[in-house]
Scaffold this motif. Structure first.
Motif, PDB file in Angstrom:
ATOM      1  N   MET A 128       0.842  -1.196   0.000  1.00 41.39           N
ATOM      2  CA  MET A 128       0.000   0.000   0.000  1.00 41.39           C
ATOM      3  C   MET A 128       0.880   1.250   0.000  1.00 41.39           C
ATOM      4  N   LEU A 129       0.314   2.357  -0.529  1.00 46.14           N
ATOM      5  CA  LEU A 129       1.017   3.636  -0.572  1.00 46.14           C
ATOM      6  C   LEU A 129      -0.009   4.749  -0.568  1.00 46.14           C
ATOM      7  N   PHE A 130       0.185   5.763   0.271  1.00 51.64           N
ATOM      8  CA  PHE A 130      -0.667   6.951   0.252  1.00 51.64           C
ATOM      9  C   PHE A 130      -0.045   7.957  -0.710  1.00 51.64           C
ATOM     10  N   PHE A 131      -0.769   8.280  -1.778  1.00 49.05           N
ATOM     11  CA  PHE A 131      -0.216   9.082  -2.872  1.00 49.05           C
ATOM     12  C   PHE A 131      -1.336   9.917  -3.471  1.00 49.05           C
ATOM     13  N   LYS A 132      -1.135  11.232  -3.526  1.00 46.82           N
ATOM     14  CA  LYS A 132      -2.118  12.140  -4.124  1.00 46.82           C
ATOM     15  C   LYS A 132      -3.491  12.015  -3.452  1.00 46.82           C
ATOM     16  N   GLU A 133      -3.489  11.957  -2.097  1.00 49.86           N
ATOM     17  CA  GLU A 133      -4.702  11.894  -1.287  1.00 49.86           C
ATOM     18  C   GLU A 133      -5.511  10.612  -1.495  1.00 49.86           C
ATOM     19  N   ASN A 134      -4.894   9.608  -2.086  1.00 49.95           N
ATOM     20  CA  ASN A 134      -5.558   8.330  -2.301  1.00 49.95           C
ATOM     21  C   ASN A 134      -4.645   7.208  -1.812  1.00 49.95           C
ATOM     22  N   ILE A 135      -5.250   6.062  -1.566  1.00 53.68           N
ATOM     23  CA  ILE A 135      -4.486   4.893  -1.150  1.00 53.68           C
ATOM     24  C   ILE A 135      -4.358   3.958  -2.337  1.00 53.68           C
ATOM     25  N   PHE A 136      -3.120   3.759  -2.774  1.00 58.72           N
ATOM     26  CA  PHE A 136      -2.838   2.840  -3.867  1.00 58.72           C
ATOM     27  C   PHE A 136      -2.518   1.480  -3.254  1.00 58.72           C
ATOM     28  N   ILE A 137      -3.231   0.462  -3.735  1.00 55.97           N
ATOM     29  CA  ILE A 137      -3.173  -0.862  -3.120  1.00 55.97           C
ATOM     30  C   ILE A 137      -2.719  -1.884  -4.149  1.00 55.97           C
ATOM     31  N   GLY A 138      -1.624  -2.561  -3.857  1.00 56.53           N
ATOM     32  CA  GLY A 138      -1.167  -3.643  -4.710  1.00 56.53           C
ATOM     33  C   GLY A 138      -1.787  -4.952  -4.278  1.00 56.53           C
ATOM     34  N   THR A 139      -2.402  -5.677  -5.211  1.00 61.14           N
ATOM     35  CA  THR A 139      -3.051  -6.950  -4.917  1.00 61.14           C
ATOM     36  C   THR A 139      -2.550  -8.012  -5.888  1.00 61.14           C
ATOM     37  N   THR A 140      -3.057  -9.214  -5.712  1.00 61.13           N
ATOM     38  CA  THR A 140      -2.723 -10.292  -6.643  1.00 61.13           C
ATOM     39  C   THR A 140      -3.439 -10.126  -7.974  1.00 61.13           C
ATOM     40  N   ASN A 141      -4.342  -9.144  -8.059  1.00 57.81           N
ATOM     41  CA  ASN A 141      -5.101  -8.939  -9.282  1.00 57.81           C
ATOM     42  C   ASN A 141      -5.080  -7.482  -9.730  1.00 57.81           C
ATOM     43  N   GLY A 142      -3.940  -6.843  -9.582  1.00 57.42           N
ATOM     44  CA  GLY A 142      -3.800  -5.505 -10.121  1.00 57.42           C
ATOM     45  C   GLY A 142      -3.567  -4.436  -9.077  1.00 57.42           C
ATOM     46  N   LEU A 143      -3.684  -3.190  -9.536  1.00 57.12           N
ATOM     47  CA  LEU A 143      -3.505  -2.014  -8.697  1.00 57.12           C
ATOM     48  C   LEU A 143      -4.873  -1.404  -8.432  1.00 57.12           C
ATOM     49  N   THR A 161       2.747  -2.328 -21.741  1.00 58.88           N
ATOM     50  CA  THR A 161       2.656  -3.618 -22.416  1.00 58.88           C
ATOM     51  C   THR A 161       2.526  -4.775 -21.438  1.00 58.88           C
ATOM     52  N   SER A 162       2.633  -4.478 -20.143  1.00 61.53           N
ATOM     53  CA  SER A 162       2.575  -5.524 -19.132  1.00 61.53           C
ATOM     54  C   SER A 162       1.135  -5.804 -18.725  1.00 61.53           C
ATOM     55  N   THR A 163       0.772  -7.070 -18.682  1.00 59.22           N
ATOM     56  CA  THR A 163      -0.546  -7.492 -18.200  1.00 59.22           C
ATOM     57  C   THR A 163      -0.438  -8.307 -16.915  1.00 59.22           C
ATOM     58  N   ALA A 164       0.770  -8.341 -16.317  1.00 56.17           N
ATOM     59  CA  ALA A 164       0.945  -9.037 -15.039  1.00 56.17           C
ATOM     60  C   ALA A 164       0.160  -8.305 -13.962  1.00 56.17           C
ATOM     61  N   ALA A 165      -0.630  -9.049 -13.192  1.00 53.57           N
ATOM     62  CA  ALA A 165      -1.564  -8.407 -12.271  1.00 53.57           C
ATOM     63  C   ALA A 165      -1.140  -8.467 -10.809  1.00 53.57           C
ATOM     64  N   ASP A 166       0.025  -9.024 -10.515  1.00 54.56           N
ATOM     65  CA  ASP A 166       0.450  -9.144  -9.125  1.00 54.56           C
ATOM     66  C   ASP A 166       1.331  -7.955  -8.748  1.00 54.56           C
ATOM     67  N   VAL A 167       0.755  -6.962  -8.127  1.00 56.60           N
ATOM     68  CA  VAL A 167       1.488  -5.751  -7.756  1.00 56.60           C
ATOM     69  C   VAL A 167       2.016  -5.931  -6.340  1.00 56.60           C
ATOM     70  N   SER A 168       3.319  -6.144  -6.217  1.00 55.04           N
ATOM     71  CA  SER A 168       3.911  -6.448  -4.917  1.00 55.04           C
ATOM     72  C   SER A 168       4.588  -5.251  -4.266  1.00 55.04           C
ATOM     73  N   VAL A 169       4.975  -4.237  -5.065  1.00 54.58           N
ATOM     74  CA  VAL A 169       5.665  -3.057  -4.531  1.00 54.58           C
ATOM     75  C   VAL A 169       5.084  -1.812  -5.192  1.00 54.58           C
ATOM     76  N   ILE A 170       4.868  -0.764  -4.393  1.00 49.20           N
ATOM     77  CA  ILE A 170       4.421   0.534  -4.914  1.00 49.20           C
ATOM     78  C   ILE A 170       5.333   1.605  -4.324  1.00 49.20           C
ATOM     79  N   ARG A 171       5.902   2.451  -5.164  1.00 53.12           N
ATOM     80  CA  ARG A 171       6.772   3.545  -4.714  1.00 53.12           C
ATOM     81  C   ARG A 171       6.378   4.834  -5.436  1.00 53.12           C
TER      82      ARG A 171
END
Length: 749
Positions: A128-143, A161-171
């Motif tokens: 998870m990351l707090f960015f631009k007054e919103n919470i960005f959440i990485g899941t096994t099925n996308g952002l 071009t990436s369709t990988a849906a496992d978002v493990s890190v957000i910076r």
């Protein structure tokens, strides 16, 4: 847990339809989980406090006072396995869970509320990351992007071009948002959140994939990092995921005993370092000191067995006892290891998936089986430990820490040698005390066939039983649980031995041994009746209801056995479980208690009624033990997720007034009623709780009731079936033992 009814699923792909509202979910206040908080997955500093997301709940650490507070109740947290945390700009902390719950903590009131949109579609939160007054959440099925203000969410699954849906890190680096997936790294520039179309793959740029675990910015360029990295205080901090090293600008300044998981600066000189096994440490850059912070909690998560002694202490035995087993005295968790008490001797996991049994006797002695190293006996009089194991051959897995593990009694417990004599272990699969006070040991896959043993209490007198004894007709080397009836008024003492399936699915069944009242099982005649078919079932647990009824957990369901005859075993066909049934016990009303599909159930054999006792879905998929504390009216449940405490109905919790139950949402709007959203009354007690709703004039508007539930729902309609009008309404909730909770409901337009 309840799923949001308005969650929209598009073409089976589980993609959120633009934005949708998500409602808070609440949990029963009578259900509590105890799990290990030793692994920290995220930390945030707020004022003079550190907030930690752990594998066993939320921990608040007062930096100056050096005091910890643990939040681990289901009334606060529907899932204790927390994977990440962030703070927003409105005085809230947010925690993400492995089951997909997004949990908000109001730091002023320290009240929790949970949102289950991601949990409803089965998307674990990974970052998870707090960015631009919103919470960005990485899941096994996308952002997923969550707006705390609007309480709405959108989801993105394609990044360039990436369709990988496992978002493990957000910076984030200034206005640049970067994520890591299995394809590599993707990033975009977000100058204005409201005008940025995150769902447009064209705004995302891709960095070539590599063996990256994190993201860094080097001279304005987004790049991958081979180690977890934090860019803070003008330096590049890196830490190894397994070796416990922490580096600042490529120079090692601290090495911890376990893997480093996260890192945060406290002030200009102190840093908090989260770890995988030891909670966290504080590093002082001035004097290079490293101070470890601990929390009193269970050190293990996967619990195989538990039992209560005469002092009311809950003893527990984990799947892997190498970190210690121990007891809970109601306030503190006391861990016992070789380092704490050398008399215990060596402990080891032994066979994966095997149950480490535990038995507490009427003399308050404690017996625990650690599989690889036999059975440990704690004499409650002398406070000393003794080990029973195979006395022949070499001790398995001898190490430099524990060359002389403990005193051994000469015992007939025998080894199982899977590979060679150098790899044997004494595989104890069951322990119990019979109604005469004798201790029984089941010995799975014993090399010489002695699969059952009995010992006189506190005397070195033994007797063993072998499958080669034709008169006994024991069924299999794969001996499993052993149980006995505690009724001392019976004419015979009965012992029940269950068998497990072998790897080729052979074996299984039950043997019932007995001896006459007044006889000595060491020297006198033993009778035995065994199943005529050894392929009947694989028994994982046994509970004795009375002289004529015993219950068996067979993995695929519950079985009954009557008149102490294993040839009367029949399956209760109405009880099935997709997760398996591995533990049974008998409640104070004589019904059999068991866990299936992550909840606790009761079955009345007389009426054939199946009752769901808990409705949280939080129990693990493998529940290995259930214990009833009759004095406190509490069930203790051992699971691979930890230890659960379920209060069957504490009358002190129902003191009357609005604070005794949970009514939500309150205020409620007529428009939400008409859109299908109910008002709920949670935390109810009693076998058949009810709620009466009145208008301001005292007229009865609605009556709610449902047998054996803890939550009642009102659809906003009166007894005529029409929706109520805005105004103030009153409720009266029966919460058990002739106690009532009363309060107001505010209905808006």
């Amino acid at each position: 847990m309840r799923k949001t009814s308005f969650l929209m699923v598009f073409l089976g792909s589980f993609v959120f339809s633009s934005f949708f509202i998500i409602q808070p979910v609440h949990a029963s206040s009578v259900f509590k989980q105890f799990s290990s908080v030793r692994t920290i997955n995220g930390m945030e500093k707020v004022g003079q406090f550190l907030w930690c997301a752990t594998t066993g709940g939320v921990v608040k650490y007062a930096i100056d006072a050096k005091a910890t507070t643990l939040f681990s109740d289901f009334v606060d947290l529907p899932d204790l396995n927390l994977t990440s945390c962030v703070k927003d700009n409105s005085g809230n902390m947010w925690f993400g869970s492995n089951e997909g719950f997004l949990i908000k903590l109001n730091l002023q009131t320290e009240k929790f509320s949970s949102y289950n949109a991601l949990q409803a579609v089965g998307w674990p939160i990974k970052s998870m990351l707090f960015f631009k007054e919103n919470i960005f959440i990485g899941t096994t099925n996308g952002l997923s992007i969550f707006s705390p203000i609007k309480e709405s969410m959108q989801n993105i699954r394609q990044f360039g071009t990436s369709t990988a849906a496992d978002v493990s890190v957000i910076r984030c680096f200034g206005d640049t948002l970067a994520i890591r997936t299995s394809d590599g790294i993707s990033y975009c520039v977000v100058s204005d959140f409201n005008t940025t179309m995150f769902s447009n793959p064209g705004i995302w740029h891709n960095v070539s994939s590599g063996d990256f675990v994190d993201i860094v910015e080097v001279k304005g360029t987004i790049a991958g990092s081979a180690t977890p990295t934090v860019q803070r205080d003008g330096s590049l901090w890196q830490f190894g995921t397994t070796d416990g090293k922490l580096l600042r600008d490529s120079i090692t300044f601290a090495t911890l005993s376990s893997a480093v998981t996260c890192f945060i600066s406290i002030d200009n000189t102190r840093y908090a370092i989260g770890t995988a096994n030891d909670f966290f440490s504080i590093f002082n850059s001035l004097d290079k000191s490293l101070t470890q912070v601990t929390v009193n909690c269970p050190t293990n998560t996967d619990i195989n067995s538990c039992g209560l002694d005469k002092n009311g202490f809950l003893w527990y035995m984990p799947q892997d006892p190498s970190n210690g087993f121990g007891y809970f005295d109601g306030t503190s968790w006391i861990k016992r290891t070789y380092q704490d008490d050398p008399g215990i001797g060596t402990l080891g996991m032994g066979v994966i998936g095997a149950r480490n049994p535990l038995c507490i006797t009427t003399q308050n002695d404690v017996f625990v089986g650690s599989n690889a190293y036999g059975v440990k006996w704690l004499n409650s009089q002398t406070k000393t430990w003794t080990t029973f194991c195979d006395r022949f051959g070499l001790m398995p897995y001898v190490n430099a820490i524990n060359l002389n593990p403990a005193p051994y009694y000469d015992s007939p417990l025998t080894r199982f040698s899977p590979d060679s004599l150098n790899g044997w272990w004494t595989f104890s699969s069951g322990l119990c005390e019979d109604s005469a006070g004798n201790i029984w040991f089941s010995n799975n896959r014993a090399y010489n066939g002695n699969i059952l043993h009995v010992r006189k209490p506190r005397e070195n007198k033994w007797r063993s039983f072998s499958i080669s004894d034709v008169s006994l007709n024991l069924l299999s080397l794969f001996a499993g649980p052993v149980a006995a009836n505690s009724d001392k008024t019976r004419k015979r003492h009965y012992i029940y031995l269950g068998y497990n399936f072998a790897e080729n699915m052979s074996g299984g069944g039950v043997s019932v041994l007995s001896y006459a009242f007044g006889d000595n099982p060491i020297t006198d005649s033993i009778q035995c009746i065994s199943s005529t078919s050894s392929h009947l079932l694989s028994v994982s647990d046994i509970a004795i209801a009375n002289d004529t009824l015993a219950w068996l957990a067979g993995g695929d369901g519950i079985y009954s056995m009557v008149q102490n005859d294993p040839n009367t075993i029949r399956k209760i066909t109405t009880i099935t479980s997709q997760d398996g049934v591995y533990a049974v016990t008998v409640g104070d009303n004589g019904n059999v208690l068991f866990c299936k599909d992550r909840d606790l159930y009761s079955y009345d054999n007389t009426s054939g009624t199946l009752t769901q006792i808990t409705k949280t879905g939080n129990l693990g998929t493998h529940v290995s033990n259930i214990v009833l504390d009759k004095k406190s009216n509490v069930y203790w449940i051992a699971s691979q997720k930890g230890i659960f405490r379920f209060d069957k109905g504490d009358s002190t919790a129902a003191t009357g007034g609005n604070g005794s139950i949970d009514v939500y949402p309150n205020p409620m709007s007529c428009s939400k009623f008409k859109n299908g959203h109910p008002l709920r009354f949670a935390g109810l007690y009693g076998a058949s709780p009810s709620v009466l709703i009145y208008n301001a004039g005292g007229a009865l508007v609605a009556s709610l009731s449902d047998q054996n539930t803890r939550i009642l729902s009102w659809n906003g309609k009166n007894r005529s079936g029409t929706f109520v009008v805005p105004g103030v309404y009153y409720y009266k909730a029966e919460v058990g033992n002739n106690k009532f909770a009363k309060g107001k409901i505010f209905i808006t337009q």
